[in-house]
Design a protein around this motif. Sequence first.
Motif, PDB file in Angstrom:
ATOM      1  N   GLY A  88     -10.394 -17.273 -40.787  1.00 23.05           N
ATOM      2  CA  GLY A  88     -10.202 -18.719 -40.702  1.00 23.05           C
ATOM      3  C   GLY A  88      -9.613 -19.213 -39.403  1.00 23.05           C
ATOM      4  N   VAL A  89      -9.147 -18.309 -38.544  1.00 21.27           N
ATOM      5  CA  VAL A  89      -8.489 -18.740 -37.312  1.00 21.27           C
ATOM      6  C   VAL A  89      -9.461 -19.467 -36.385  1.00 21.27           C
ATOM      7  CG1 VAL A  89      -7.490 -17.896 -35.139  1.00 21.27           C
ATOM      8  CG2 VAL A  89      -6.578 -17.111 -37.325  1.00 21.27           C
ATOM      9  N   GLN A  90     -10.611 -18.880 -36.133  1.00 24.34           N
ATOM     10  CA  GLN A  90     -11.562 -19.495 -35.207  1.00 24.34           C
ATOM     11  C   GLN A  90     -11.970 -20.890 -35.686  1.00 24.34           C
ATOM     12  OE1 GLN A  90     -12.497 -18.332 -32.320  1.00 24.34           O
ATOM     13  NE2 GLN A  90     -12.661 -16.110 -32.321  1.00 24.34           N
ATOM     14  N   GLN A  91     -12.268 -21.006 -36.963  1.00 28.00           N
ATOM     15  CA  GLN A  91     -12.705 -22.287 -37.506  1.00 28.00           C
ATOM     16  C   GLN A  91     -11.600 -23.334 -37.428  1.00 28.00           C
ATOM     17  OE1 GLN A  91     -12.968 -19.241 -38.852  1.00 28.00           O
ATOM     18  NE2 GLN A  91     -14.745 -19.054 -40.219  1.00 28.00           N
ATOM     19  N   THR A  92     -10.355 -22.908 -37.708  1.00 24.98           N
ATOM     20  CA  THR A  92      -9.236 -23.850 -37.681  1.00 24.98           C
ATOM     21  C   THR A  92      -8.940 -24.301 -36.250  1.00 24.98           C
ATOM     22  OG1 THR A  92      -8.271 -22.866 -39.672  1.00 24.98           O
ATOM     23  CG2 THR A  92      -6.804 -24.173 -38.281  1.00 24.98           C
ATOM     24  N   LEU A  93      -8.968 -23.375 -35.302  1.00 32.22           N
ATOM     25  CA  LEU A  93      -8.758 -23.754 -33.906  1.00 32.22           C
ATOM     26  C   LEU A  93      -9.846 -24.719 -33.439  1.00 32.22           C
ATOM     27  CD1 LEU A  93      -7.737 -20.320 -32.321  1.00 32.22           C
ATOM     28  CD2 LEU A  93      -6.235 -22.244 -32.881  1.00 32.22           C
ATOM     29  N   GLU A  94     -11.066 -24.475 -33.862  1.00 32.06           N
ATOM     30  CA  GLU A  94     -12.179 -25.363 -33.492  1.00 32.06           C
ATOM     31  C   GLU A  94     -11.946 -26.763 -34.038  1.00 32.06           C
ATOM     32  OE1 GLU A  94     -15.403 -26.088 -31.309  1.00 32.06           O
ATOM     33  OE2 GLU A  94     -14.704 -24.022 -31.561  1.00 32.06           O
ATOM     34  N   GLU A  95     -11.484 -26.854 -35.275  1.00 30.64           N
ATOM     35  CA  GLU A  95     -11.226 -28.156 -35.894  1.00 30.64           C
ATOM     36  C   GLU A  95     -10.045 -28.857 -35.219  1.00 30.64           C
ATOM     37  OE1 GLU A  95     -11.494 -31.523 -38.223  1.00 30.64           O
ATOM     38  OE2 GLU A  95     -12.958 -29.922 -37.924  1.00 30.64           O
ATOM     39  N   LEU A  96      -9.001 -28.097 -34.901  1.00 26.19           N
ATOM     40  CA  LEU A  96      -7.845 -28.688 -34.213  1.00 26.19           C
ATOM     41  C   LEU A  96      -8.264 -29.252 -32.853  1.00 26.19           C
ATOM     42  CD1 LEU A  96      -5.145 -25.983 -35.021  1.00 26.19           C
ATOM     43  CD2 LEU A  96      -5.147 -28.354 -35.837  1.00 26.19           C
ATOM     44  N   LYS A  97      -9.067 -28.507 -32.146  1.00 22.68           N
ATOM     45  CA  LYS A  97      -9.555 -28.981 -30.848  1.00 22.68           C
ATOM     46  C   LYS A  97     -10.391 -30.243 -31.011  1.00 22.68           C
ATOM     47  CE  LYS A  97     -12.030 -27.489 -26.700  1.00 22.68           C
ATOM     48  NZ  LYS A  97     -12.800 -26.385 -26.050  1.00 22.68           N
ATOM     49  N   ALA A  98     -11.234 -30.269 -32.025  1.00 19.29           N
ATOM     50  CA  ALA A  98     -12.073 -31.441 -32.270  1.00 19.29           C
ATOM     51  C   ALA A  98     -11.239 -32.680 -32.596  1.00 19.29           C
ATOM     52  CB  ALA A  98     -13.044 -31.148 -33.418  1.00 19.29           C
ATOM     53  N   ARG A  99     -10.073 -32.459 -33.193  1.00 22.45           N
ATOM     54  CA  ARG A  99      -9.180 -33.581 -33.528  1.00 22.45           C
ATOM     55  C   ARG A  99      -8.290 -33.996 -32.361  1.00 22.45           C
ATOM     56  NH1 ARG A  99      -6.938 -32.837 -39.738  1.00 22.45           N
ATOM     57  NH2 ARG A  99      -8.890 -32.093 -40.688  1.00 22.45           N
ATOM     58  N   GLY A 100      -8.436 -33.321 -31.242  1.00 23.67           N
ATOM     59  CA  GLY A 100      -7.665 -33.696 -30.055  1.00 23.67           C
ATOM     60  C   GLY A 100      -6.267 -33.120 -29.998  1.00 23.67           C
ATOM     61  N   ILE A 101      -5.989 -32.102 -30.811  1.00 23.70           N
ATOM     62  CA  ILE A 101      -4.678 -31.455 -30.784  1.00 23.70           C
ATOM     63  C   ILE A 101      -4.591 -30.577 -29.533  1.00 23.70           C
ATOM     64  CG2 ILE A 101      -3.120 -29.853 -31.971  1.00 23.70           C
ATOM     65  CD1 ILE A 101      -3.460 -32.543 -33.383  1.00 23.70           C
ATOM     66  N   ARG A 102      -3.523 -30.741 -28.779  1.00 18.21           N
ATOM     67  CA  ARG A 102      -3.306 -29.908 -27.599  1.00 18.21           C
ATOM     68  C   ARG A 102      -2.618 -28.616 -28.035  1.00 18.21           C
ATOM     69  NH1 ARG A 102      -0.414 -33.497 -23.130  1.00 18.21           N
ATOM     70  NH2 ARG A 102      -0.936 -31.669 -21.830  1.00 18.21           N
ATOM     71  N   MET A 103      -3.120 -27.479 -27.551  1.00 21.02           N
ATOM     72  CA  MET A 103      -2.628 -26.185 -28.025  1.00 21.02           C
ATOM     73  C   MET A 103      -2.285 -25.255 -26.874  1.00 21.02           C
ATOM     74  SD  MET A 103      -5.205 -25.492 -31.258  1.00 21.02           S
ATOM     75  CE  MET A 103      -6.704 -26.057 -30.422  1.00 21.02           C
ATOM     76  N   ALA A 104      -1.303 -24.407 -27.126  1.00 20.36           N
ATOM     77  CA  ALA A 104      -0.890 -23.393 -26.154  1.00 20.36           C
ATOM     78  C   ALA A 104      -0.384 -22.177 -26.921  1.00 20.36           C
ATOM     79  CB  ALA A 104       0.191 -23.933 -25.229  1.00 20.36           C
ATOM     80  N   ILE A 105      -0.210 -21.085 -26.191  1.00 23.02           N
ATOM     81  CA  ILE A 105       0.289 -19.845 -26.791  1.00 23.02           C
ATOM     82  C   ILE A 105       1.681 -19.539 -26.252  1.00 23.02           C
ATOM     83  CG2 ILE A 105      -0.033 -17.341 -26.895  1.00 23.02           C
ATOM     84  CD1 ILE A 105      -2.978 -17.774 -27.089  1.00 23.02           C
ATOM     85  N   ALA A 106       2.584 -19.197 -27.155  1.00 20.96           N
ATOM     86  CA  ALA A 106       3.961 -18.798 -26.821  1.00 20.96           C
ATOM     87  C   ALA A 106       4.160 -17.393 -27.358  1.00 20.96           C
ATOM     88  CB  ALA A 106       4.961 -19.767 -27.456  1.00 20.96           C
TER      89      ALA A 106
END
Length: 212
Positions: A88-106
């Motif tokens: 589910g990670v790939q699909q969720t990241l794709e959806e978050l990106k589509a919603r305009g959520i800015r993401m980074a890795i810590a």
Amino acid sequence: MIKNILFDFDGTLADTAPGILATQVATFTKLGLPVPSEAAMRSGIGLPLGESLRTAGNLPDELIDEAVTTYRTLFPIYEVGNVSVFPGVQQTLEELKARGIRMAIATSRGSNSLGVFLERFDMAKYFEDKVTATDKLPAKPAPDIVLALLSRMGISKDETLVVGDTTFDIGMGASAGCRTCAVTWGNHSSEMLQTASPTYMIDEISEILDLL
């Protein structure tokens, strides 16, 4: 409102534990040291490599550098082939990106090994920035990794969620003034995560979408 998400990598987005454990076993064996229990090795996942090995094997200071060098030499043999992305990670990241959520890795992982996995799983495209052990900031649960990302990305702590699978991640996010989300499929148990008082706790990655 959550507009930004800072993700831990190991145990949160990718199931790296089998590879980490295999490489640690090989490292301690090669050094002629007793192999720690799986629980001891898991307890340090999420810390910088030297601290993780110290925690697992109760190593003295004079052996840390040799252990780290040995681990990195063995990394391509034992770790690289034993890593997968959680369902589910790939699909969720794709959806978050589509919603305009800015993401980074810590992450406490080094930049080079993180790059290996982001390229292998075609995940780099989702993340605007990353802070790794290579940046040599104070380690989790200190807030510095998150504070660096907030500054570099120009984002507000009040609109940022820190997501991770260990108490180190939750402590880091909370210390930086962000909301936190503990995931239960990683290296720390639900009971252990609850001791860090996360804002949210989820059992599946897709549940993040409900928090927005």
